[in-house]
Each structure stands twice: as structure tokens, then as C-alpha cells.
Motif scaffolding. Structure first.
Motif, PDB file in Angstrom:
ATOM      1  N   HIS A 114      40.531  54.349  41.082  1.00 21.36           N
ATOM      2  CA  HIS A 114      41.337  55.420  40.502  1.00 21.36           C
ATOM      3  C   HIS A 114      40.805  55.816  39.127  1.00 21.36           C
ATOM      4  N   GLN A 115      40.453  54.807  38.339  1.00 22.53           N
ATOM      5  CA  GLN A 115      39.911  55.085  36.998  1.00 22.53           C
ATOM      6  C   GLN A 115      38.541  55.753  37.093  1.00 22.53           C
ATOM      7  N   ILE A 116      37.741  55.287  38.039  1.00 21.58           N
ATOM      8  CA  ILE A 116      36.407  55.886  38.207  1.00 21.58           C
ATOM      9  C   ILE A 116      36.537  57.345  38.625  1.00 21.58           C
TER      10      ILE A 116
ATOM     11  N   ALA B 213      37.583  43.581  33.134  1.00 22.86           N
ATOM     12  CA  ALA B 213      37.586  43.785  34.578  1.00 22.86           C
ATOM     13  C   ALA B 213      36.861  45.077  34.920  1.00 22.86           C
ATOM     14  N   PRO B 214      36.162  45.135  36.070  1.00 20.39           N
ATOM     15  CA  PRO B 214      35.561  46.405  36.469  1.00 20.39           C
ATOM     16  C   PRO B 214      36.658  47.441  36.694  1.00 20.39           C
TER      17      PRO B 214
ATOM     18  N   GLU C   8      42.784  46.623  42.828  1.00 17.01           N
ATOM     19  CA  GLU C   8      42.328  45.359  43.408  1.00 17.01           C
ATOM     20  C   GLU C   8      42.522  44.228  42.428  1.00 17.01           C
ATOM     21  N   THR C   9      42.937  44.568  41.226  1.00 17.00           N
ATOM     22  CA  THR C   9      43.047  43.545  40.199  1.00 17.00           C
ATOM     23  C   THR C   9      44.398  42.842  40.253  1.00 17.00           C
TER      24      THR C   9
ATOM     25  N   ALA D 279      27.453  44.264  39.334  1.00 11.38           N
ATOM     26  CA  ALA D 279      26.886  44.029  38.005  1.00 11.38           C
ATOM     27  C   ALA D 279      27.760  43.069  37.219  1.00 11.38           C
ATOM     28  N   GLY D 280      29.104  43.181  37.416  1.00 12.46           N
ATOM     29  CA  GLY D 280      30.038  42.334  36.687  1.00 12.46           C
ATOM     30  C   GLY D 280      29.881  40.863  37.063  1.00 12.46           C
TER      31      GLY D 280
END
Lengths: 119, 278
Positions: free
Chosen positions: A27-29, A22-23, A6-7, A116-117
Motif C-alpha cells: 500500500h505504501q509502495i 520494516a520494508p 504483512e507486518t 534486500a532487507g
């Protein structure tokens, strides 16, 4: 939920470094949660590539409810108070918890980290 | 995950709340049942809402269960009560506590309250009974049956087909507990509290039963035995009230804590949660 980046940058891969700005992407999570699950399920082992977005914690990955408590601890260690797994699950019916997929947790974590970001 | 060593045995302990970081409105120790049970039964049901109401919630996996240590022997009731007593000294040494016990967890709660009445403010016993000669005979039968059944592949396959893979996994794990320890022999050989000792449990007791459970028939006996005991029945439920009707048990617990002086906070403060469930 948008399953890809989404970035707007390059597509995330397992090698993508986590950034503080960036949050993380879903995929990373997912990759991080797969790592935590490997720790939780240490004694039973986990097959390579088994942790997909569609995998169900109980039915597919073999987690017992006490394993979910352990996972909750790891999630909080990793992402702090922003992730309250127990509270999130307490709002669900038992059948819903048993049928919970990795993807729903990933989406929840992504949502909480983005909120939170912004704050 | 938090671990606490008591002697040679390591206990998995979880503490939640008060969620707002303020002083506890009350301290509740939640005790789980035998074999397939663990603190997870509370962690995902009562605990977060109690913490949100300003309650300090203490949970632990009983010996042999969940993530706590599993010694090969030492499973008489009095050993479980020793554990509870010592964990209380370590985790809440300076304040009396409410005990919530599910099934065998309630049996531990009654025995602890008989031993240390001054430490216990009240007991909420879910589908539970104090240990007695009749209890020892019944548990002996249940545990013998479980020992055979849970080691039997066709039985486990039947459980999986009828109750799903998760229940089958819990059953398999209970089978390992029975096969690897003397629990099935030890529980029926427990030192039993006498009726005179049980009568000394002066704190208020709320006994919760499912209307469809065999245990509901003992309600009148327990009320006559204990100085301050009231019963309540959850319609349509069998033994697994906590897991099958968590919202009802939560509402009962909040109302009961409030009745006994806990000044609850958050959404539970005015009883809205209980009313919304009626």
C-alpha cells in the motif's frame, strides 16, 4: 501477492509514516509510485485516484515508452540499485510491457525490498 | 535522468553498464529512428543485456524526440550528425565506439562514420540505409504522408483500433513533432554524403534486414558500395525488427561485438545466449 499489511500492525494508510526498520507495505509502495507517476506525467496530468493496482501504464495511464525510462530513473533515485527496472522489463515481451499494471511493479518493488532487507 | 546541454539544445542521455563495474569491453552508441522512436526502444531491449555483457552503452534522444529539446527548425541530417559527433566528444572522447543504428539512426551512423572514420570501430545498421538522392525522395514521400495522416483524427482512430492505444499515442506524439517543427521539410533537403564519401567508411558494417521489408532489396547495393559490409536477414520480419525481434537483434549484436574484438563477460561471454536462441 498479499495486497494488505504483512507486518501484522495496524492497516497501512496513506498517512502511515515510512519506517526504516520494516520494508514498506504494498500500500505504501503504491502511494509512492503514484507520486512518482504524477511527476513523470506532469505535462499531461493525472486524475485523482487513477493510479490503482489494476491500472495499466500504457493503456490506462497514458505512458509512452520514453515515460517508462523516466520512471525507471525515479525508481532508482528512490530505492537505489535494488530496483533495476530496465533489466526487469528487458526480460519481458513487448506486449507484456505495454500491458504492464501498476500492481505488478508494486509487487516487484515489494519483493526486491524484502529480499534486500533480509540480506 | 541525465541531461546534457549542447549549445542551446538539451539532450536526454542514458548511460548503462558495464553492469559489473569493471572496465568496458567495448563502448556502443545506440541511435534511434525518426518520429515515433526514442532511446526507449533500446533501453528496454538491447541495452541491459549489453551492459550485463560488460559493454558501456550510451543512448540519447535525438533532437525533437523523446525527452530531448525540440527546436522549431534545424532537422537536416547534418544537424543530427553534428549532435552525434559532439555527444561522442563529450561522452567518449578517448575511445573509438561501435555504432548501432535503427532505421534513421543508421543513416546518422553512416554519415558520422563517413565524416569521422577514425572514431568508429564498426556499425550495426538495423533496417537502415545511408542517405542518398533516392533516400531523400523516399523520406519526402513518407514524411508528407505522415504529416497529413497523423493530423487526421479518423486515421488516428484507425491506428488505435488496428494497432492499439499505445501505438496510437506514439502516432499522435509524432504528429505533434511534425506539426511543431520543420522536420518534414528539412530531412529531404539534407546535405547528402556522396558515394565517394560513403566508400571511405572502412569499418566493418553488419546490415540487418527483415526478409519482408522493402529495404532488404538494397542489401547487394550496400555491400558493393561499402568496403566491408555484410548483410543478414531476419525471417518473417518487416521494418520493426528491433522491436518485434529484440532477442534476435541482441544475439546478432553480441556475436558481432565479439567478432570485432570485444571480450564480453557475464552470461554472454561464451555465446550461450546466442545458442539458446537458435
Amino acid at each position: 501477492m498479499n495486497g494488505s499489511t504483512e507486518t501484522g500492525g495496524t492497516p497501512a494508510t496513506d498517512q502511515a509514516p515510512p519506517t526504516d526498520q520494516a520494508p514498506p507495505t504494498e500500500h505504501q509502495i503504491l502511494a509512492e509510485i503514484a507520486g512518482l507517476l504524477a511527476v513523470v506525467l506532469d505535462e499531461y496530468g493525472l486524475d485523482e485516484g487513477e493510479v490503482t493496482m489494476d491500472a495499466r501504464f500504457a493503456e490506462d495511464l497514458g505512458l509512452e515508452s520514453i515515460d517508462l525510462v523516466t520512471l525507471a530513473g525515479h525508481l532508482q533515485e528512490r530505492w537505489g540499485e535494488r530496483i533495476n527496472f530496465a533489466e526487469w522489463l528487458a526480460g519481458m515481451e513487448l506486449d507484456e510491457i505495454i500491458g504492464l499494471t501498476v500492481g505488478r511493479l508494486v509487487a516487484h518493488v515489494a519483493d526486491r525490498l524484502q529480499t534486500a532487507g533480509r540480506s | 535522468m541525465a541531461f546534457l546541454d549542447l549549445g542551446a539544445l538539451r539532450f536526454h542521455v542514458q548511460r548503462l553498464g558495464p553492469a559489473d563495474g569493471g572496465p568496458p569491453a567495448a563502448t556502443a552508441v545506440l541511435l534511434h529512428g525518426l518520429l515515433t522512436d526514442s532511446l526507449a526502444s533500446y533501453y528496454f531491449t538491447l541495452a541491459p543485456a549489453l551492459a550485463a555483457a560488460g559493454v558501456e552503452v550510451l543512448m540519447y534522444d535525438q533532437r525533437g524526440h523523446g525527452r530531448s529539446g525540440r527546436p522549431p527548425g534545424g532537422y537536416r541530417l547534418e544537424r543530427f550528425v553534428d549532435d552525434a559527433e559532439e555527444l561522442l566528444e563529450r561522452l567518449a572522447p578517448d575511445r573509438p565506439v561501435h555504432l548501432v543504428g535503427n532505421s534513421f539512426g543508421g543513416t546518422v551512423a553512416f554519415a558520422l562514420a563517413a565524416r569521422r572514420p577514425e572514431r568508429i570501430t564498426g556499425i550495426l545498421a538495423i533496417e537502415s540505409e545511408p542517405a542518398s538522392p533516392a533516400w531523400a525522395v523516399k523520406l519526402d514521400g513518407i514524411l508528407r504522408q505522415a504529416e497529413t495522416g497523423l493530423a487526421d483524427e479518423p486515421t488516428l482512430a484507425w491506428v488505435a483500433a488496428r494497432r492499439g492505444a499505445h501505438t496510437a499515442r506514439l502516432a499522435r506524439s509524432a504528429g505533434r513533432l511534425l506539426a511543431g517543427t520543420t522536420l518534414a521539410r528539412d530531412i529531404p533537403a539534407s546535405r547528402l554524403p556522396t558515394e565517394a564519401q560513403l566508400r571511405r567508411i572502412g569499418c566493418p558494417v553488419l546490415a540487418v534486414y527483415g526478409t519482408e521489408s522493402d529495404l532488404a532489396a538494397q542489401a547487394a547495393w550496400l555491400e558493393s558500395l561499402l568496403p566491408d559490409c555484410r548483410s543478414t536477414f531476419v525471417p518473417g520480419q518487416e521494418h520493426s525488427v528491433l522491436i518485434e525481434a529484440p532477442d534476435t537483434v541482441l544475439a546478432l549484436t553480441l556475436a558481432w561485438l565479439r567478432e570485432h574484438g570485444a571480450e564480453l563477460r557475464g552470461p554472454a561471454a561464451r555465446g550461450d545466449l546466442e545458442r539458446s536462441l537458435r
